[in-house]
Motif scaffolding. Sequence first.
Motif, PDB file in Angstrom:
ATOM      1  N   ALA A  25     106.671   2.690 -64.042  1.00  0.00           N
ATOM      2  CA  ALA A  25     108.175   2.708 -64.459  1.00  0.00           C
ATOM      3  C   ALA A  25     108.226   3.879 -65.234  1.00  0.00           C
ATOM      4  O   ALA A  25     109.527   4.665 -64.990  1.00  0.00           O
ATOM      5  CB  ALA A  25     108.727   1.427 -65.077  1.00  0.00           C
ATOM      6  N   SER A  26     107.558   4.073 -66.143  1.00  0.00           N
ATOM      7  CA  SER A  26     107.643   5.375 -66.985  1.00  0.00           C
ATOM      8  C   SER A  26     107.577   6.585 -66.140  1.00  0.00           C
ATOM      9  O   SER A  26     108.343   7.573 -66.654  1.00  0.00           O
ATOM     10  CB  SER A  26     106.653   5.325 -68.122  1.00  0.00           C
ATOM     11  N   PHE A  27     106.729   6.724 -65.231  1.00  0.00           N
ATOM     12  CA  PHE A  27     106.423   7.845 -64.522  1.00  0.00           C
ATOM     13  C   PHE A  27     107.818   7.855 -63.678  1.00  0.00           C
ATOM     14  O   PHE A  27     108.572   9.035 -63.549  1.00  0.00           O
ATOM     15  CB  PHE A  27     105.438   7.682 -63.597  1.00  0.00           C
ATOM     16  N   ILE A  28     108.311   6.929 -63.030  1.00  0.00           N
ATOM     17  CA  ILE A  28     109.507   7.095 -62.107  1.00  0.00           C
ATOM     18  C   ILE A  28     110.603   7.392 -62.976  1.00  0.00           C
ATOM     19  O   ILE A  28     111.473   8.309 -62.521  1.00  0.00           O
ATOM     20  CB  ILE A  28     109.744   5.923 -61.398  1.00  0.00           C
ATOM     21  N   LEU A  29     110.994   6.820 -64.071  1.00  0.00           N
ATOM     22  CA  LEU A  29     111.938   7.162 -64.956  1.00  0.00           C
ATOM     23  C   LEU A  29     112.027   8.528 -65.664  1.00  0.00           C
ATOM     24  O   LEU A  29     112.955   9.285 -65.774  1.00  0.00           O
ATOM     25  CB  LEU A  29     112.232   6.028 -65.976  1.00  0.00           C
ATOM     26  N   GLY A  30     110.955   8.843 -65.947  1.00  0.00           N
ATOM     27  CA  GLY A  30     110.787  10.436 -66.466  1.00  0.00           C
ATOM     28  C   GLY A  30     110.925  11.377 -65.367  1.00  0.00           C
ATOM     29  O   GLY A  30     111.580  12.422 -65.526  1.00  0.00           O
ATOM     30  N   LEU A  35     116.919   8.338 -69.993  1.00  0.00           N
ATOM     31  CA  LEU A  35     115.766   7.916 -69.275  1.00  0.00           C
ATOM     32  C   LEU A  35     114.587   8.498 -69.866  1.00  0.00           C
ATOM     33  O   LEU A  35     113.557   7.906 -69.959  1.00  0.00           O
ATOM     34  CB  LEU A  35     115.943   8.618 -67.624  1.00  0.00           C
ATOM     35  N   GLY A  36     114.752   9.649 -70.549  1.00  0.00           N
ATOM     36  CA  GLY A  36     113.436  10.231 -71.415  1.00  0.00           C
ATOM     37  C   GLY A  36     112.906   9.344 -72.254  1.00  0.00           C
ATOM     38  O   GLY A  36     111.719   9.388 -72.451  1.00  0.00           O
ATOM     39  N   PRO A  37     113.697   8.975 -73.374  1.00  0.00           N
ATOM     40  CA  PRO A  37     113.139   7.923 -74.414  1.00  0.00           C
ATOM     41  C   PRO A  37     112.640   6.707 -73.796  1.00  0.00           C
ATOM     42  O   PRO A  37     111.781   6.163 -74.400  1.00  0.00           O
ATOM     43  CB  PRO A  37     114.391   7.869 -75.464  1.00  0.00           C
ATOM     44  N   ILE A  38     113.260   6.392 -72.801  1.00  0.00           N
ATOM     45  CA  ILE A  38     112.796   4.952 -72.060  1.00  0.00           C
ATOM     46  C   ILE A  38     111.585   5.312 -71.601  1.00  0.00           C
ATOM     47  O   ILE A  38     110.449   4.554 -71.582  1.00  0.00           O
ATOM     48  CB  ILE A  38     113.855   4.250 -71.174  1.00  0.00           C
ATOM     49  N   ALA A  39     111.192   6.373 -71.007  1.00  0.00           N
ATOM     50  CA  ALA A  39     109.982   6.928 -70.357  1.00  0.00           C
ATOM     51  C   ALA A  39     109.142   6.875 -71.376  1.00  0.00           C
ATOM     52  O   ALA A  39     107.632   6.427 -71.205  1.00  0.00           O
ATOM     53  CB  ALA A  39     110.291   7.950 -69.386  1.00  0.00           C
ATOM     54  N   ILE A  40     109.378   7.377 -72.493  1.00  0.00           N
ATOM     55  CA  ILE A  40     108.232   7.601 -73.312  1.00  0.00           C
ATOM     56  C   ILE A  40     107.892   6.127 -74.122  1.00  0.00           C
ATOM     57  O   ILE A  40     106.625   6.037 -74.320  1.00  0.00           O
ATOM     58  CB  ILE A  40     108.827   8.406 -74.619  1.00  0.00           C
ATOM     59  N   VAL A  41     108.970   5.180 -74.447  1.00  0.00           N
ATOM     60  CA  VAL A  41     108.370   3.854 -74.915  1.00  0.00           C
ATOM     61  C   VAL A  41     107.574   3.372 -73.815  1.00  0.00           C
ATOM     62  O   VAL A  41     106.698   2.604 -74.224  1.00  0.00           O
ATOM     63  CB  VAL A  41     109.703   3.523 -75.263  1.00  0.00           C
ATOM     64  N   LEU A  42     108.143   3.490 -72.627  1.00  0.00           N
ATOM     65  CA  LEU A  42     107.339   2.410 -71.689  1.00  0.00           C
ATOM     66  C   LEU A  42     105.815   3.031 -71.449  1.00  0.00           C
ATOM     67  O   LEU A  42     104.884   2.217 -71.302  1.00  0.00           O
ATOM     68  CB  LEU A  42     107.888   2.452 -70.298  1.00  0.00           C
ATOM     69  N   GLY A 100     104.509  12.450 -70.524  1.00  0.00           N
ATOM     70  CA  GLY A 100     104.877  13.752 -70.654  1.00  0.00           C
ATOM     71  C   GLY A 100     106.361  14.292 -70.008  1.00  0.00           C
ATOM     72  O   GLY A 100     106.801  15.117 -70.253  1.00  0.00           O
ATOM     73  N   LEU A 101     106.598  13.823 -68.863  1.00  0.00           N
ATOM     74  CA  LEU A 101     107.916  13.787 -68.230  1.00  0.00           C
ATOM     75  C   LEU A 101     109.080  13.231 -69.011  1.00  0.00           C
ATOM     76  O   LEU A 101     110.035  14.042 -69.121  1.00  0.00           O
ATOM     77  CB  LEU A 101     108.157  13.095 -66.976  1.00  0.00           C
ATOM     78  N   GLY A 102     108.756  12.293 -69.932  1.00  0.00           N
ATOM     79  CA  GLY A 102     109.830  11.805 -70.927  1.00  0.00           C
ATOM     80  C   GLY A 102     110.026  12.752 -71.966  1.00  0.00           C
ATOM     81  O   GLY A 102     111.196  13.145 -72.396  1.00  0.00           O
ATOM     82  N   VAL A 103     109.007  13.587 -72.198  1.00  0.00           N
ATOM     83  CA  VAL A 103     109.237  14.466 -73.302  1.00  0.00           C
ATOM     84  C   VAL A 103     109.893  15.746 -72.610  1.00  0.00           C
ATOM     85  O   VAL A 103     110.604  16.481 -73.248  1.00  0.00           O
ATOM     86  CB  VAL A 103     107.714  15.062 -73.938  1.00  0.00           C
ATOM     87  N   ALA A 104     109.486  16.090 -71.443  1.00  0.00           N
ATOM     88  CA  ALA A 104     110.210  17.217 -70.768  1.00  0.00           C
ATOM     89  C   ALA A 104     111.643  16.951 -70.472  1.00  0.00           C
ATOM     90  O   ALA A 104     112.312  17.754 -70.475  1.00  0.00           O
ATOM     91  CB  ALA A 104     109.455  17.362 -69.442  1.00  0.00           C
ATOM     92  N   ASP A 105     111.811  15.662 -70.334  1.00  0.00           N
ATOM     93  CA  ASP A 105     113.471  15.406 -70.316  1.00  0.00           C
ATOM     94  C   ASP A 105     114.086  15.771 -71.317  1.00  0.00           C
ATOM     95  O   ASP A 105     115.373  16.246 -71.267  1.00  0.00           O
ATOM     96  CB  ASP A 105     113.647  13.776 -69.950  1.00  0.00           C
ATOM     97  N   LEU A 106     113.730  15.329 -72.461  1.00  0.00           N
ATOM     98  CA  LEU A 106     114.172  15.594 -73.901  1.00  0.00           C
ATOM     99  C   LEU A 106     114.283  17.132 -74.217  1.00  0.00           C
ATOM    100  O   LEU A 106     115.062  17.970 -74.667  1.00  0.00           O
ATOM    101  CB  LEU A 106     113.469  15.205 -74.994  1.00  0.00           C
ATOM    102  N   LEU A 107     113.226  18.028 -73.638  1.00  0.00           N
ATOM    103  CA  LEU A 107     113.106  19.548 -73.862  1.00  0.00           C
ATOM    104  C   LEU A 107     114.239  20.009 -72.885  1.00  0.00           C
ATOM    105  O   LEU A 107     114.926  21.080 -73.392  1.00  0.00           O
ATOM    106  CB  LEU A 107     111.790  19.815 -73.496  1.00  0.00           C
ATOM    107  N   VAL A 108     114.370  19.535 -71.783  1.00  0.00           N
ATOM    108  CA  VAL A 108     115.336  20.014 -70.827  1.00  0.00           C
ATOM    109  C   VAL A 108     116.796  19.686 -71.522  1.00  0.00           C
ATOM    110  O   VAL A 108     117.867  20.627 -71.340  1.00  0.00           O
ATOM    111  CB  VAL A 108     115.288  19.283 -69.316  1.00  0.00           C
ATOM    112  N   LEU A 109     116.865  18.600 -71.978  1.00  0.00           N
ATOM    113  CA  LEU A 109     118.250  18.251 -72.589  1.00  0.00           C
ATOM    114  C   LEU A 109     118.431  19.161 -73.813  1.00  0.00           C
ATOM    115  O   LEU A 109     119.847  19.708 -73.809  1.00  0.00           O
ATOM    116  CB  LEU A 109     118.478  16.752 -73.247  1.00  0.00           C
ATOM    117  N   VAL A 110     117.848  19.680 -74.518  1.00  0.00           N
ATOM    118  CA  VAL A 110     117.755  20.450 -75.711  1.00  0.00           C
ATOM    119  C   VAL A 110     118.015  21.804 -75.126  1.00  0.00           C
ATOM    120  O   VAL A 110     118.932  22.573 -75.705  1.00  0.00           O
ATOM    121  CB  VAL A 110     116.409  20.447 -76.676  1.00  0.00           C
TER     122      VAL A 110
END
Length: 88
Positions: free
Chosen positions: A22-27, A38-45, A65-75
Amino acid sequence: MQLTAQATPQTGARDADGMAVASFILGLVGLLVLNVFLGPIAIVLAAVALWRGTARRGRAYLGLGLGVADLLVLVALMQLDGTPSWNF
């Protein structure tokens, strides 16, 4: 009267494996839409799956890694637009 099944060690392992997937898919989806959620949820999961000892460690690390990438894309998008959302 018991309404739920007894938890077994195998059930906990399956739950951790499901969290890793689930973390992979959400990320992955978070790179395209709703990365602020979805980024923070992926990181937590991913962190919980790794903490519980998942057999799918690669998926959990990819989700992390994808959860962190989500947040970097947001920034990056916030720096370009000056807004916390996508503008088309």
